[in-house]
Write an enzyme that holds these catalytic residues in place. Structure first.
Site, mmCIF file in Angstrom:
data_model
loop_
_atom_site.group_PDB
_atom_site.id
_atom_site.type_symbol
_atom_site.label_atom_id
_atom_site.label_comp_id
_atom_site.label_asym_id
_atom_site.label_seq_id
_atom_site.Cartn_x
_atom_site.Cartn_y
_atom_site.Cartn_z
ATOM 1 N N GLU A 1 -9.437 5.695 7.118
ATOM 2 C CA GLU A 1 -8.166 5.893 7.188
ATOM 3 C C GLU A 1 -7.824 7.268 6.544
ATOM 4 O O GLU A 1 -6.704 7.748 6.991
ATOM 5 C CB GLU A 1 -7.276 4.650 6.410
ATOM 6 N N ARG B 1 -2.854 2.646 11.436
ATOM 7 C CA ARG B 1 -4.140 3.314 10.462
ATOM 8 C C ARG B 1 -3.347 4.054 9.464
ATOM 9 O O ARG B 1 -2.790 4.895 9.251
ATOM 10 C CB ARG B 1 -4.801 4.295 11.330
ATOM 11 N N THR C 1 -6.330 -4.997 -0.554
ATOM 12 C CA THR C 1 -5.489 -5.380 -1.833
ATOM 13 C C THR C 1 -5.417 -6.853 -2.145
ATOM 14 O O THR C 1 -5.076 -7.477 -3.123
ATOM 15 C CB THR C 1 -4.260 -4.768 -1.821
ATOM 16 N N ARG D 1 0.848 -1.248 -0.121
ATOM 17 C CA ARG D 1 0.052 -0.074 -0.030
ATOM 18 C C ARG D 1 1.017 1.357 0.080
ATOM 19 O O ARG D 1 0.489 2.415 -0.572
ATOM 20 C CB ARG D 1 -0.924 0.200 1.346
ATOM 21 N N ALA E 1 -9.042 -1.485 6.296
ATOM 22 C CA ALA E 1 -8.962 -0.937 4.959
ATOM 23 C C ALA E 1 -9.996 -0.024 4.557
ATOM 24 O O ALA E 1 -10.381 0.246 3.349
ATOM 25 C CB ALA E 1 -8.710 -1.988 3.731
#
Length: 487
Positions: free
Chosen positions: A431, A60, A160, A28, A229
């Site tokens: 997030e 986070r 993901t 990420r 996520a």
């Protein structure tokens, strides 16, 4: 001109003695190494390093903050080097209609939202007038220096790992007109239970006091995905909605048959069911349906559509959509001590059609403050044996009430709604707000850079007083060196 032509990035991650969540976190980071900017050519690498320190789990943002901070640091360096305002460089390199493909091949479909939101905050925060004020302040103060920055947020929403993008929910409608709700999401103070209960109440046209939600339990909803996520509401509220809608459709079918009418004649509202000119309490309808042997329970399910990601070929669409935001921060640093205060913050964030504005604003405020702590005070220190010494509030400094800026302005962007088919066209808010705090780091960079225009400060995150003093010292040494060379 300040326009990015090519980018070559190397991320080195201290992963500790075991892999833990390092794969997902570092992936990420790479996904967000572009922040909101178009890279015509890019090489983005990540090395996950095994070290003699403790294993690391996710924070986070799950690696996104690190990737985006890198991009913002790069933008600041360009601006300082070419002698332009960082805001100009940011807008010059934004994704747009002609340049809208990320380094991993996913199109940025709402680039116009990013431009509009950013432009609104430039105006509402009075950025350019305050830029003049900051410059004037710095010209008249030798010790205290102000910094100002306005930074964007573009954050991808979805796991993901594709198989995690699914959720289930169990909904029971009882003959007294009440509902029992259970789903796969974990409540941790973020308001997930409230939002999902609101959705179910809305589907049945009932007040929320009629909905009882019980703690997540895999005996009721099995194989739950993590509540992470930023997808807790996206997934679980949609699963609950699907379950409630199935039960509601059964009731509509029953009423149509009983009253010889079409579906358009039936409406659910205010704990009542309207059938043409007649009205019944929801409890009456539920009891009649039960007596007619209509099933009043359903296990709803939802799987996020249109997402694919092949990690080996680095191709596909890893995110269902992007959430956008922008933050303007003004800071003051003391160049004699390294102390810093955040004087004013203006936040504008895109949550699509908000399910609950109070919860969303709270998430934005909390996310920003948490991100501000990560970037200014929360320093990790290991000893020579690899033991973490900053292990508790006594040794690890988190933001306190006194660290929150007195002038703290938060607003929700007036969105036309998420173009993707999310729950009531809302957007995730878990997030993304953390990255709004990048503005604080960039404002501190701006303040230090004012000491010697044209020289990029060697500023590390977190920007503790020690880090600020180190950056100030490096700037002044460069200034003295240049002066000596000129003489």
């Amino acid at each position: 001109e300040g326009r990015i032509r090519a980018v070559d990035l190397n991320f080195l991650a201290r992963c500790g003695y075991s892999a833990d969540l390092s794969l997902g976190v570092n992936d990420r980071t790479m996904f967000h190494a572009d922040s909101s900017y178009f890279y015509p050519d890019a090489v983005i690498r990540s090395r996950r390093l095994k070290t003699d320190t403790c294993s690391n789990t996710a924070f986070r943002g799950f690696g996104g903050p690190q990737g985006m901070l890198t991009a913002e640091r790069m933008i600041d360096a360009i601006a300082i080097t070419v002698g332009k305002d960082p805001l100009e460089i940011r807008q010059l390199n934004f994704y747009d209609a002609e340049h809208n493909l990320t380094p991993y091949g996913m199109p940025v479909e709402e680039h116009e939202v990013m431009h509009d939101l950013f432009g609104q905050l430039v105006e509402s925060s009075d950025y350019w007038a305050r830029r003049d004020d900051v410059r004037d302040f710095n010209n008249h103060n030798a010790v205290l220096k102000k910094g100002l920055a306005l930074t964007p947020v573009k954050f991808g929403i979805s796991f993901t790992l594709k198989h995690l993008n699914q959720a289930g929910a169990l909904v029971h409608l009882y003959t007294d007109g009440s509902v029992h709700l259970n789903h796969g999401g974990t409540e941790m103070g973020q308001g997930l239970y409230q939002k999902v209960a609101q959705v179910v109440a809305d589907e049945f046209g009932m007040t929320i006091d009629k909905v009882r939600i019980t703690a997540t339990n895999t005996s009721k909803v099995p194989n739950t995905a993590p509540t992470a996520a930023s997808s807790g509401t996206d997934l679980n509220a949609m699963a609950a909605k699907n379950a409630a809608r199935t039960i509601k459709d059964r009731l509509i079918g029953f009423l149509c048959k009983t009253h010889q009418c079409g579906e358009e004649a039936i409406a659910f509202q205010d704990n009542k069911v309207f059938v043409g000119e007649q009205q019944f309490s929801l409890a009456q309808v539920a009891k009649q349906a039960h007596l007619a042997r209509i099933h009043l329970s359903d296990a709803g399910f939802y799987a996020t559509p249109n997402i694919t990601w092949d990690r080996d070929s680095a191709s596909g669409r890893p995110f269902f959509y992007f959430a956008y935001g922008a933050a303007c921060a003004e800071v003051t640093i003391d160049t004699m001590t390294g102390e810093m205060t955040v004087d004013r913050v203006d936040l504008l964030h895109d949550v699509g059609h908000s399910l609950n504005p109070a919860i969303d604003i709270g998430q934005i405020e909390g996310g920003f403050v948490q991100g501000m702590g990560w970037l200014t005070t929360e320093e990790l220190v290991w000893d020579e044996q690899g033991r973490l010494r900053t292990h508790a509030p006594s040794t690890y400094k988190i933001p306190a009430a006194s660290d929150i800026p007195e002038d703290f302005n938060v607003a929700l962007y007036q969105s036309r709604g998420n173009p993707q088919d999310t729950i009531y066209r809302s957007k995730a808010v878990g997030e993304p707000p953390v990255m709004l705090a990048n503005a604080v780091f960039c404002a501190i960079t701006d303040a230090v850079a004012s000491l010697n225009p044209g020289v990029v400060p060697e500023l590390d995150a977190p920007t503790t007083p020690e880090a600020i003093m180190k950056a100030v010292r490096s700037i002044r040494q460069a200034q003295a060196g240049a002066r000596g060379a000129a003489e």
